[in-house]
Scaffold this active site. Sequence first.
Site, PDB file in Angstrom:
ATOM      1  N   PHE A   1      33.426  36.238  34.585  1.00  0.00           N
ATOM      2  CA  PHE A   1      33.215  36.661  35.963  1.00  0.00           C
ATOM      3  C   PHE A   1      32.946  35.379  36.760  1.00  0.00           C
ATOM      4  CE2 PHE A   1      32.222  40.237  33.330  1.00  0.00           C
ATOM      5  CZ  PHE A   1      32.502  41.380  34.061  1.00  0.00           C
ATOM      6  N   ASP A   2      33.992  34.844  37.356  1.00  0.00           N
ATOM      7  CA  ASP A   2      33.884  33.517  37.961  1.00  0.00           C
ATOM      8  C   ASP A   2      32.940  33.484  39.159  1.00  0.00           C
ATOM      9  OD1 ASP A   2      35.507  32.227  36.160  1.00  0.00           O
ATOM     10  OD2 ASP A   2      37.338  32.595  37.278  1.00  0.00           O
TER      11      ASP A   2
ATOM     12  N   TYR B   1      29.397  32.307  37.453  1.00  0.00           N
ATOM     13  CA  TYR B   1      29.569  30.873  37.702  1.00  0.00           C
ATOM     14  C   TYR B   1      29.380  30.450  39.158  1.00  0.00           C
ATOM     15  CZ  TYR B   1      31.937  30.929  33.099  1.00  0.00           C
ATOM     16  OH  TYR B   1      32.239  31.087  31.778  1.00  0.00           O
TER      17      TYR B   1
ATOM     18  N   GLY C   1      32.116  29.467  44.411  1.00  0.00           N
ATOM     19  CA  GLY C   1      32.206  28.792  45.699  1.00  0.00           C
ATOM     20  C   GLY C   1      31.676  27.374  45.689  1.00  0.00           C
TER      21      GLY C   1
ATOM     22  N   TYR D   1      41.483  26.664  35.904  1.00  0.00           N
ATOM     23  CA  TYR D   1      42.245  27.325  36.966  1.00  0.00           C
ATOM     24  C   TYR D   1      41.837  26.851  38.354  1.00  0.00           C
ATOM     25  CZ  TYR D   1      45.197  30.830  34.692  1.00  0.00           C
ATOM     26  OH  TYR D   1      46.204  31.451  33.995  1.00  0.00           O
TER      27      TYR D   1
ATOM     28  N   GLU E   1      32.015  60.468  46.771  1.00  0.00           N
ATOM     29  CA  GLU E   1      32.233  59.202  46.050  1.00  0.00           C
ATOM     30  C   GLU E   1      32.936  59.416  44.718  1.00  0.00           C
ATOM     31  OE1 GLU E   1      28.713  56.320  47.800  1.00  0.00           O
ATOM     32  OE2 GLU E   1      28.201  57.701  46.176  1.00  0.00           O
TER      33      GLU E   1
ATOM     34  N   HIS F   1      48.819  38.470  33.363  1.00  0.00           N
ATOM     35  CA  HIS F   1      49.519  37.217  33.118  1.00  0.00           C
ATOM     36  C   HIS F   1      49.944  37.108  31.649  1.00  0.00           C
ATOM     37  CE1 HIS F   1      49.616  32.579  33.917  1.00  0.00           C
ATOM     38  NE2 HIS F   1      50.805  33.095  33.702  1.00  0.00           N
TER      39      HIS F   1
END
Length: 648
Positions: A310-311, A315, A318, A395, A492, A604
């Site tokens: 979970f970038d 991490y 930004g 990436y 919902e 990908h």
Amino acid sequence: MSTATTETRATVGSAAPDHPLTPLTADEIRSAKALLTDEGLIGENVRFVFVALAEPHKSTVLAFTPGDPIERRARILLLDRSTGIGTDLVVSVTENRVISSTTVDSATDGHVPILDEEFEDIEAFLLGSADWLAAMAKRDIEPSKVRAVPLSAGVFGHEDEVGHRIVRVLAFHQEDKADLPWAHPIDGVVAYVDLTERRVVKVVDEIELPVPAERGEWNAEPHATPTRTDLKPIEITQPEGASFSVDGNEITWADWKFRFGFDVREGLTLHQLSFDDGGVERPVIYRASIAEMVVPYADPSPVRYWQNYFDQGEYLFGRYTNSLELGCDCLGEIQYFDVTIADETGDPRVMKNAICLHEEDYGVLWKHTDMFNGMTETRRSRRLVISFFLTIGNYDYGFYWYLYLDGTIELEAKATGIVFTSAYRGAEGFSTQMAPGLGAPFHQHLFSARLDMAVDGNVNTVEEVDAVPVPMGPENPWGNAFRCQKTKLTTESEGQRTADNLKARVWHITNPTKQNRLGQDVGYALHPEGQPVLLADPSSSIAARAAFATKHLWVTQYDESERYPAGDFVNQHPGQAGLPSFVAGNRDIDGEDLVLWHTFGLTHFPRPEDWPVMPVDYAGFKLKPVGFFDRNPALDLPASTAKHCCEG
């Protein structure tokens, strides 16, 4: 400015805040640190993980008029490296006081994101591990030439990891400073590192696999090719300057007006997007951001089954934003914005040229040559672009928001860089062979856009719209008929949807209290690309932790505390945080203040053409007006006067 390749630059939030959504200034970051220091919360081992504006409630922002007092608050995450304990705080910079302070329970809530400082220590920990050194010796690899890649650990039921701050480490060989380590994965072995204890706690040595030997730099011999010389320059010129104007963090262009912000978790954020329709400023979106992304890998081997990043939540991607360069990243009349963030010691750090703003030609917008009345008219399209680019590990990602003259809004994510590599285990495996012995595992890039909608106000409804055939019969005797089928989403639970390109499925966000001149509810349509959602098994760990990625659309009733689709603390969270908990109450979404969460992205299967540097791949979505305007809003465009256009 009179030429294409010119730029101006400003620093976001450099002046005294004049609006509740002005990003934190350097002085405010310093004040927040001083407050926490005075409160005794900052010690030798405490680091700042996250510092950003705690945005005021929507009602406060919408009621604001220039000159009103503004209370400035910051949300801050701290980590005590000696204990692994995280703290979640909100402080009032205006009143110089701590509003709230909560200890993060790592066993149940997950951990705060990973520090750069923690990553920097990893290679030293490996060199101190006898098991790791033995694994390298068995492979006849010099440990000093091993580059460690520490990666988030996820949660897989390993009881000895509960409450511990863990990363898993894969390794790559680097022969010299110019060598590209990604070309030489040391596959079959992985180290588990406890970041608090600062040591390797486990080495899993599954199998010895040959380390691919071919160099991977884009210009490495023997595959280097000379730079071509047959492409002539393309110049983008705006002799009279750009058409947009900037006032602090507010941008006006054509009929559009919006504010922008930036924080290290979401990156670029857009606020209060509105369209001037005949002198009436009509809101469309209150807040738009990319709120999370996950990159799940498909290799089930014992050393790679856990690869799911979970970038943003793990991490804070930004903080890796690139400093953009004129002529390389952006062309034309460019306005760059510096961004001020906090470093891990709590001091302000300026990221130069972090955000790029420009406009660009986009071909024909509308055109007609009529056989009856002799009409011959063409109008060219242009769009406003606001973007940023970042590099996280192997990436590189670019995020581009486009605003069009016809009222369309588009988000485009660009993925490039270098694919994550492995040893190639054969055609029956879960990777593509990229070079001799070099594999690239199958994976996905899945993003979640958080769209706090405000279509002509904060009373909105969502309908799912499908193209459906009409069965042959009395209503359709020749079998040629089809229609659009609309299904209102009222709760919902009903608002959890998947795309269906075979039905041209879109979702209309309408305002039942506002109608156009034809009596239709004004609205916007979300057009998904309809690519696969999460392909992992529904019972898998990643499906629980990235539940947002199992649907293309979630619709929730607005709640200011619901910001992140995978939850506040993603790092080593066991799952079901974020959207699954948001919708548990099954709130009403018919004629309410609504937030749409849209999953989009790439699946990908790497190609040899993606090596050694991957050409940009694209993913995104569009929001298009549907009945929002009475007719084409771009009829007022002037005909082109460029000298290469013929007249008459």
